[in-house]
Design a protein around this motif. Structure first.
Motif, PDB file in Angstrom:
ATOM      1  N   TRP A  41       0.833  -1.206   0.000  1.00 18.61           N
ATOM      2  CA  TRP A  41       0.000   0.000   0.000  1.00 18.61           C
ATOM      3  C   TRP A  41       0.862   1.249   0.000  1.00 18.61           C
ATOM      4  CZ3 TRP A  41      -5.395   0.305   0.249  1.00 18.61           C
ATOM      5  CH2 TRP A  41      -6.062  -0.897   0.484  1.00 18.61           C
ATOM      6  N   ALA A  61       0.022   4.905   1.497  1.00 22.31           N
ATOM      7  CA  ALA A  61      -0.965   5.629   2.294  1.00 22.31           C
ATOM      8  C   ALA A  61      -0.570   7.107   2.302  1.00 22.31           C
ATOM      9  CB  ALA A  61      -1.019   5.070   3.712  1.00 22.31           C
ATOM     10  N   ALA A  88      -9.772   3.964   0.698  1.00 21.30           N
ATOM     11  CA  ALA A  88      -9.146   3.143  -0.336  1.00 21.30           C
ATOM     12  C   ALA A  88      -9.578   3.655  -1.708  1.00 21.30           C
ATOM     13  CB  ALA A  88      -9.534   1.683  -0.162  1.00 21.30           C
ATOM     14  N   PHE A 105      -4.397   4.329  -0.354  1.00 22.37           N
ATOM     15  CA  PHE A 105      -5.338   4.759   0.676  1.00 22.37           C
ATOM     16  C   PHE A 105      -5.021   6.215   0.980  1.00 22.37           C
ATOM     17  CE2 PHE A 105      -7.674   5.027   4.569  1.00 22.37           C
ATOM     18  CZ  PHE A 105      -8.591   3.980   4.543  1.00 22.37           C
ATOM     19  N   TRP A 149      -7.938   6.035   9.778  1.00 22.35           N
ATOM     20  CA  TRP A 149      -6.684   5.344  10.063  1.00 22.35           C
ATOM     21  C   TRP A 149      -6.959   3.908  10.499  1.00 22.35           C
ATOM     22  CZ3 TRP A 149      -1.610   7.467   9.902  1.00 22.35           C
ATOM     23  CH2 TRP A 149      -1.571   8.785   9.432  1.00 22.35           C
ATOM     24  N   LEU A 191      -7.692   1.722   7.502  1.00 21.73           N
ATOM     25  CA  LEU A 191      -6.436   1.283   6.866  1.00 21.73           C
ATOM     26  C   LEU A 191      -5.799   0.169   7.686  1.00 21.73           C
ATOM     27  CD1 LEU A 191      -4.160   1.440   4.772  1.00 21.73           C
ATOM     28  CD2 LEU A 191      -3.142   3.251   6.191  1.00 21.73           C
TER      29      LEU A 191
END
Length: 174
Positions: free
Chosen positions: A103, A105, A128, A139, A164, A167
């Protein structure tokens, strides 16, 4: 300035790389990511279950041991705002392609928007995304900055931490 204000903390196969816009002035002065007064990044990554222990800005060089990395879209300067910064999305793309995190972020809508614009995608909402960045899922998080507090809602959520935590649920355990 020659070179980065803060060094990247990256490695191969990370669960997530957290990418902000540019180091804030307090972070630059202290030499650590998310070190500004009121910045809740370190609180959020722990409360969301992304890392198993409470870390502090001085622990930023240790984050790869927890499967996460840190970088910014602007490496050569610190800032107190996001307007007019020299964002280097191609450099981020090279880093993500080299390290292959699961990922990326983005720690603000602004950072996520810069990546989306570079890819030709619409401006992202929080959460997402349906697009990838160099094969990594994306994300977009609400900024943990102390300046981003007190809003009535964050794209339909009552608190920033709710995003958060979402995620955190998507990432494999630390």
């Amino acid at each position: 300035m020659d070179g980065p204000v803060l060094p990247d903390h990256l490695g191969p196969g990370l669960r997530a790389v957290f990418c902000g816009t540019a180091p804030g002035l307090a972070s630059a002065a202290r030499g650590h990511y998310y070190a500004g007064p009121g910045n809740r990044f370190w609180e959020y990554v722990h409360a969301a279950g992304i890392v198993p222990v409470r870390l502090a800005p001085g622990d930023d060089a240790r984050v790869t041991g927890y499967g996460i990395g840190l970088t910014d879209l602007v490496k050569g300067m610190a800032q107190s705002h996001d307007r007019g910064l020299p964002y280097d999305v191609p450099a981020l793309a090279e880093k993500v392609a080299a390290h292959r995190p699961s990922w990326v972020a983005f720690t603000s809508k602004e950072a996520g928007s810069q990546a989306a614009r570079w890819l030709g995608c619409p401006r992202p909402a929080l959460g997402a995304q349906d697009w990838t960045f160099e094969s990594a899922r994306v994300f977009v998080l609400p900024s943990p900055s102390g300046r981003n507090q007190g809003r009535a809602s964050y794209d339909g959520r009552a608190t920033r931490l709710e995003w958060w935590a979402e995620l955190g649920r998507m990432l494999s355990p630390a």
